[in-house]
Design a protein around this motif. Structure first.
Motif, PDB file in Angstrom:
ATOM      1  N   PHE A   1       0.838  -1.148  -0.344  1.00  0.00           N
ATOM      2  CA  PHE A   1       0.056   0.210   0.126  1.00  0.00           C
ATOM      3  C   PHE A   1       0.856   1.155  -0.043  1.00  0.00           C
ATOM      4  O   PHE A   1      -0.147   2.132   0.193  1.00  0.00           O
ATOM      5  N   VAL A   2       2.322   1.176  -0.051  1.00  0.00           N
ATOM      6  CA  VAL A   2       2.964   2.082  -0.187  1.00  0.00           C
ATOM      7  C   VAL A   2       3.233   2.997  -1.282  1.00  0.00           C
ATOM      8  O   VAL A   2       2.456   1.864  -2.400  1.00  0.00           O
ATOM      9  N   PRO A   3       2.618   4.291  -1.637  1.00  0.00           N
ATOM     10  CA  PRO A   3       1.762   5.208  -2.509  1.00  0.00           C
ATOM     11  C   PRO A   3       2.755   5.217  -4.380  1.00  0.00           C
ATOM     12  O   PRO A   3       2.278   5.186  -4.813  1.00  0.00           O
ATOM     13  N   VAL A   4       4.434   4.876  -3.876  1.00  0.00           N
ATOM     14  CA  VAL A   4       4.979   5.197  -4.834  1.00  0.00           C
ATOM     15  C   VAL A   4       6.032   3.512  -4.557  1.00  0.00           C
ATOM     16  O   VAL A   4       6.675   3.291  -3.256  1.00  0.00           O
ATOM     17  N   ALA A   5       6.138   3.409  -5.691  1.00  0.00           N
ATOM     18  CA  ALA A   5       6.999   1.905  -5.118  1.00  0.00           C
ATOM     19  C   ALA A   5       6.581   0.924  -4.620  1.00  0.00           C
ATOM     20  O   ALA A   5       7.279   0.314  -4.404  1.00  0.00           O
ATOM     21  N   PRO A   6       5.979   0.797  -5.082  1.00  0.00           N
ATOM     22  CA  PRO A   6       5.239  -0.855  -4.554  1.00  0.00           C
ATOM     23  C   PRO A   6       6.168  -1.474  -4.242  1.00  0.00           C
ATOM     24  O   PRO A   6       5.967  -2.538  -3.220  1.00  0.00           O
ATOM     25  N   GLY A   7       6.239  -1.794  -5.302  1.00  0.00           N
ATOM     26  CA  GLY A   7       7.025  -3.520  -5.465  1.00  0.00           C
ATOM     27  C   GLY A   7       8.380  -3.309  -5.123  1.00  0.00           C
ATOM     28  O   GLY A   7       8.820  -4.236  -4.571  1.00  0.00           O
ATOM     29  N   THR A   8       9.425  -1.555  -4.891  1.00  0.00           N
ATOM     30  CA  THR A   8      10.403  -1.332  -4.387  1.00  0.00           C
ATOM     31  C   THR A   8      10.185  -1.787  -2.623  1.00  0.00           C
ATOM     32  O   THR A   8      11.303  -2.883  -1.893  1.00  0.00           O
ATOM     33  N   ALA A   9       9.159  -1.401  -2.233  1.00  0.00           N
ATOM     34  CA  ALA A   9       8.547  -1.718  -0.745  1.00  0.00           C
ATOM     35  C   ALA A   9       8.784  -3.196  -0.893  1.00  0.00           C
ATOM     36  O   ALA A   9       8.985  -3.564   0.829  1.00  0.00           O
ATOM     37  N   GLY A  10       8.198  -4.169  -1.259  1.00  0.00           N
ATOM     38  CA  GLY A  10       8.121  -5.444  -1.310  1.00  0.00           C
ATOM     39  C   GLY A  10       9.792  -6.025  -1.386  1.00  0.00           C
ATOM     40  O   GLY A  10       9.770  -6.409  -0.351  1.00  0.00           O
ATOM     41  N   SER A  11      10.038  -5.592  -2.339  1.00  0.00           N
ATOM     42  CA  SER A  11      11.781  -6.286  -2.288  1.00  0.00           C
ATOM     43  C   SER A  11      12.051  -5.691  -1.114  1.00  0.00           C
ATOM     44  O   SER A  11      13.049  -6.784  -0.523  1.00  0.00           O
ATOM     45  N   ALA A  12      11.835  -4.932  -0.459  1.00  0.00           N
ATOM     46  CA  ALA A  12      12.745  -4.050   1.498  1.00  0.00           C
ATOM     47  C   ALA A  12      12.481  -5.225   2.014  1.00  0.00           C
ATOM     48  O   ALA A  12      12.929  -5.829   2.871  1.00  0.00           O
ATOM     49  N   VAL A  13      11.546  -6.053   1.962  1.00  0.00           N
ATOM     50  CA  VAL A  13      10.661  -6.688   2.957  1.00  0.00           C
ATOM     51  C   VAL A  13      11.486  -8.208   2.892  1.00  0.00           C
ATOM     52  O   VAL A  13      12.147  -8.847   4.147  1.00  0.00           O
ATOM     53  N   GLY A  14      11.564  -7.697   1.447  1.00  0.00           N
ATOM     54  CA  GLY A  14      12.119  -9.741   0.763  1.00  0.00           C
ATOM     55  C   GLY A  14      14.006  -9.261   1.586  1.00  0.00           C
ATOM     56  O   GLY A  14      14.037  -9.982   2.355  1.00  0.00           O
ATOM     57  N   ILE A  15      14.116  -8.378   1.410  1.00  0.00           N
ATOM     58  CA  ILE A  15      15.321  -8.499   2.456  1.00  0.00           C
ATOM     59  C   ILE A  15      15.727  -8.400   3.180  1.00  0.00           C
ATOM     60  O   ILE A  15      16.547  -9.248   3.992  1.00  0.00           O
ATOM     61  N   ALA A  16      14.565  -7.513   4.315  1.00  0.00           N
ATOM     62  CA  ALA A  16      14.581  -7.586   5.394  1.00  0.00           C
ATOM     63  C   ALA A  16      14.327  -9.223   6.328  1.00  0.00           C
ATOM     64  O   ALA A  16      15.077  -9.332   6.961  1.00  0.00           O
ATOM     65  N   LEU A  17      13.763  -9.733   5.492  1.00  0.00           N
ATOM     66  CA  LEU A  17      13.623 -11.212   5.861  1.00  0.00           C
ATOM     67  C   LEU A  17      14.424 -12.078   5.559  1.00  0.00           C
ATOM     68  O   LEU A  17      15.600 -12.797   6.835  1.00  0.00           O
ATOM     69  N   TYR A  18      15.575 -11.098   4.746  1.00  0.00           N
ATOM     70  CA  TYR A  18      16.931 -12.431   4.171  1.00  0.00           C
ATOM     71  C   TYR A  18      17.334 -12.061   5.323  1.00  0.00           C
ATOM     72  O   TYR A  18      18.609 -12.959   5.928  1.00  0.00           O
ATOM     73  N   TRP A  19      17.325 -11.313   5.840  1.00  0.00           N
ATOM     74  CA  TRP A  19      18.731  -9.899   6.519  1.00  0.00           C
ATOM     75  C   TRP A  19      18.485 -11.392   7.978  1.00  0.00           C
ATOM     76  O   TRP A  19      20.021 -11.651   8.891  1.00  0.00           O
ATOM     77  N   PHE A  20      16.801 -10.899   8.593  1.00  0.00           N
ATOM     78  CA  PHE A  20      17.236 -11.896   9.657  1.00  0.00           C
ATOM     79  C   PHE A  20      17.136 -13.225   9.582  1.00  0.00           C
ATOM     80  O   PHE A  20      17.349 -14.330  10.779  1.00  0.00           O
ATOM     81  N   THR A  21      17.327 -14.189   8.657  1.00  0.00           N
ATOM     82  CA  THR A  21      17.480 -15.463   8.175  1.00  0.00           C
ATOM     83  C   THR A  21      18.441 -15.791   7.816  1.00  0.00           C
ATOM     84  O   THR A  21      18.504 -16.771   7.533  1.00  0.00           O
ATOM     85  N   ARG A  22      19.185 -15.568   7.403  1.00  0.00           N
ATOM     86  CA  ARG A  22      20.409 -15.640   6.616  1.00  0.00           C
ATOM     87  C   ARG A  22      21.277 -16.491   7.061  1.00  0.00           C
ATOM     88  O   ARG A  22      22.170 -17.178   6.855  1.00  0.00           O
ATOM     89  N   HIS A  23      21.502 -16.595   8.823  1.00  0.00           N
ATOM     90  CA  HIS A  23      22.092 -17.693   9.264  1.00  0.00           C
ATOM     91  C   HIS A  23      21.539 -19.086   9.664  1.00  0.00           C
ATOM     92  O   HIS A  23      21.544 -19.673  10.540  1.00  0.00           O
TER      93      HIS A  23
END
Length: 152
Positions: A16-38
């Motif tokens: 629902f981010v008004p600008v570049a929601p796909g980029t926001a979704g990718s940021a969620v993916g990277i955040a999820l990776y960061w917490f699970t990378r180990h």
């Protein structure tokens, strides 16, 4: 069930981010990776499978809810594609940023055969093109890791 599907499909509202929601979704993916990378390799693969399965279901339901074939608010596909890009590579911050940029490039440009996968029905079409973009990103990121670091 529609509310749950929309919550998953929008990655907790990132879509629902008004600008570049796909980029926001990718940021969620990277955040999820960061917490699970180990996590162990089987746990990381299981996470990707669960996100993909939930994504197909949620994207299908959300497309009906938003009355569009591939609504911009649906970003679980970006989360999944981003996770595929960095899957099992164990990249640090610089690699995660590069993976983010590479995935966004492939997701936006949609080189052959990525674009063709959008024609699949429902949530499959919403998810498949981003998973393919993520696979292309993984190959590129793996190649860069190999060439730059000599990582086998």
């Amino acid at each position: 069930m529609t509310r749950l599907a929309v919550l998953i499909a929008t990655a907790g509202g990132a879509g629902f981010v008004p600008v570049a929601p796909g980029t926001a979704g990718s940021a969620v993916g990277i955040a999820l990776y960061w917490f699970t990378r180990h996590w162990s390799a089987p746990a990381q693969v299981t996470l990707v499978i669960v996100v993909c399965a939930a994504g197909v279901w949620a994207a299908s339901r959300a497309a009906l809810h938003f009355r569009r074939k591939d609504p911009g608010q649906v970003v679980i596909d970006e989360v999944a594609g981003q996770l595929v890009t960095v899957l099992l590579l164990g990249v640090g911050a610089a690699g995660a940023i590069l993976g983010f940029l590479v995935f966004r490039l492939f997701d936006i440009v949609k080189p052959w055969p990525v674009r063709r996968l959008e024609a699949l029905p429902g949530g499959w079409g919403i998810m498949a093109d981003d998973l393919a973009a993520g696979a292309l990103g993984w190959v590129l990121l793996r190649g860069v890791s190999y060439l730059a670091l000599g990582v086998a």
